[in-house]
Design a protein around this motif. Structure first.
Motif, PDB file in Angstrom:
ATOM      1  N   ALA A 157      46.149  35.351  31.069  1.00  0.00           N
ATOM      2  CA  ALA A 157      46.839  34.188  31.628  1.00  0.00           C
ATOM      3  C   ALA A 157      46.149  33.695  32.894  1.00  0.00           C
ATOM      4  O   ALA A 157      45.981  32.487  33.092  1.00  0.00           O
ATOM      5  CB  ALA A 157      48.302  34.528  31.913  1.00  0.00           C
ATOM      6  N   THR A 158      45.738  34.610  33.756  1.00  0.00           N
ATOM      7  CA  THR A 158      45.055  34.216  34.986  1.00  0.00           C
ATOM      8  C   THR A 158      43.710  33.565  34.687  1.00  0.00           C
ATOM      9  O   THR A 158      43.329  32.568  35.311  1.00  0.00           O
ATOM     10  CB  THR A 158      44.860  35.434  35.903  1.00  0.00           C
ATOM     11  N   ALA A 159      42.977  34.113  33.721  1.00  0.00           N
ATOM     12  CA  ALA A 159      41.681  33.537  33.351  1.00  0.00           C
ATOM     13  C   ALA A 159      41.845  32.101  32.850  1.00  0.00           C
ATOM     14  O   ALA A 159      41.054  31.217  33.191  1.00  0.00           O
ATOM     15  CB  ALA A 159      41.016  34.403  32.290  1.00  0.00           C
ATOM     16  N   VAL A 160      42.886  31.857  32.058  1.00  0.00           N
ATOM     17  CA  VAL A 160      43.126  30.504  31.545  1.00  0.00           C
ATOM     18  C   VAL A 160      43.545  29.577  32.676  1.00  0.00           C
ATOM     19  O   VAL A 160      43.103  28.420  32.750  1.00  0.00           O
ATOM     20  CB  VAL A 160      44.190  30.535  30.430  1.00  0.00           C
ATOM     21  N   ALA A 206      35.145  36.121  26.802  1.00  0.00           N
ATOM     22  CA  ALA A 206      35.430  37.551  26.672  1.00  0.00           C
ATOM     23  C   ALA A 206      36.934  37.764  26.785  1.00  0.00           C
ATOM     24  O   ALA A 206      37.679  36.887  27.241  1.00  0.00           O
ATOM     25  CB  ALA A 206      34.694  38.333  27.758  1.00  0.00           C
ATOM     26  N   ASP A 207      37.397  38.924  26.368  1.00  0.00           N
ATOM     27  CA  ASP A 207      38.826  39.213  26.394  1.00  0.00           C
ATOM     28  C   ASP A 207      39.173  39.817  27.756  1.00  0.00           C
ATOM     29  O   ASP A 207      39.016  41.014  27.974  1.00  0.00           O
ATOM     30  CB  ASP A 207      39.170  40.201  25.273  1.00  0.00           C
ATOM     31  N   PRO A 208      39.634  38.985  28.723  1.00  0.00           N
ATOM     32  CA  PRO A 208      39.884  39.503  30.060  1.00  0.00           C
ATOM     33  C   PRO A 208      41.135  40.372  30.095  1.00  0.00           C
ATOM     34  O   PRO A 208      42.010  40.280  29.231  1.00  0.00           O
ATOM     35  CB  PRO A 208      40.083  38.234  30.895  1.00  0.00           C
ATOM     36  N   VAL A 209      41.208  41.192  31.134  1.00  0.00           N
ATOM     37  CA  VAL A 209      42.387  42.029  31.307  1.00  0.00           C
ATOM     38  C   VAL A 209      43.613  41.159  31.538  1.00  0.00           C
ATOM     39  O   VAL A 209      44.678  41.384  30.968  1.00  0.00           O
ATOM     40  CB  VAL A 209      42.169  43.012  32.483  1.00  0.00           C
ATOM     41  N   ASP A 210      43.466  40.139  32.384  1.00  0.00           N
ATOM     42  CA  ASP A 210      44.573  39.223  32.669  1.00  0.00           C
ATOM     43  C   ASP A 210      44.234  37.869  32.039  1.00  0.00           C
ATOM     44  O   ASP A 210      43.647  37.000  32.666  1.00  0.00           O
ATOM     45  CB  ASP A 210      44.766  39.103  34.179  1.00  0.00           C
TER      46      ASP A 210
END
Length: 252
Positions: free
Chosen positions: A82-85, A76-80
């Protein structure tokens, strides 16, 4: 005792595109670490089989694969983003670290394409070193990238004379195309170029599953070939269970 951890770029799938350096390193380590995504995506077993074919072609002695279950990533397209990656990279570092602890000796990570271009292998290795549970000396072996093969298949020079080139992703394409005239686009499952304004002002050179038996190529004016590319992409994914594509966009 420090062990060797080689990140070996295999190229985009064709055993003939493996470099002599990569073949040498594959013959110098005890085993190969390979990400296993079949638990979430059964079609990706084919990617493991292609790595096995490369090893059979280039390794002269006995060899073995160590399958490392790849943590599922939130697509999904998270808000953050970079943090998700980063969280996903941390989870991957932990499972690869455990594989190294469970398997003594020097190892190689079999990297699709080139480790330096839109691949997490180098960050993964750096995080393993930082965590300090296993002592490894990291080595990077470059490979032929899909971008290089795309240019070769279409007989292209990627840059215009004296001009720059932008390598970007589908996520950033609309923003980068506002200022750029020459863009290589990767990681674009939505084929975002179809949303570019004034598509008739762009020319596209597209390739999917480059270096494999079902390689696909399309080139032309964006407004004239975008639908054909989308259909061809869907056919490849349905047939293989996966698709890897990239393309060059150049403003006419």
């Amino acid at each position: 005792m420090t062990r060797r951890l080689a990140l070996v770029g295999l190229g985009p799938g064709d055993p003939e595109l493996v470099t002599a350096q990569a073949a040498r390193v594959l013959n110098e380590v005890a085993y190969f670490l390979v990400a296993d995504k079949t638990g979430q995506h059964p079609g990706t077993a084919d990617l493991i089989a292609m790595r096995e074919a490369i090893c059979e072609r280039h390794v002269t002695g006995e060899w073995r694969l160590v399958h490392v279950p790849d943590p599922e990533r939130d697509r999904a397209d998270p808000v953050d983003y970079a943090t998700a990656v980063r969280d996903w990279h941390e989870a991957r570092a932990q499972v690869y670290e455990q594989a190294l602890l469970d398997n003594p000796g020097d190892a190689a990570v079999l990297v699709w394409g080139d480790p330096a271009l839109y691949d997490s292998a180098i960050r993964l290795a750096d995080r393993i070193v930082e965590r300090g549970r296993v002592e490894v000396a990291v080595e990077v072996v470059p490979g032929v990238s899909s971008v290089q093969l795309l240019a070769a298949r279409h007989r292209l020079v990627l840059n215009a004379i004296g001009g720059p080139i932008t390598i970007t992703t589908g996520r950033r394409l609309l923003e980068d195309a506002a200022d750029g005239d020459n863009l290589v686009v990767m990681l674009d499952g939505a084929l975002t170029c179809r949303r570019l304004p004034e598509p008739w002002t762009w020319r596209i050179w597209w390739g999917a599953n480059l270096g494999s038996s079902d390689e696909q190529l399309v080139a032309g004016r964006l407004d004239e070939v975008a639908d054909a590319i989308w259909s061809r992409r869907a056919e490849v994914k349905q047939g293989r269970g996966w698709v890897m594509d990239t393309y060059l966009l150049r403003r006419r």
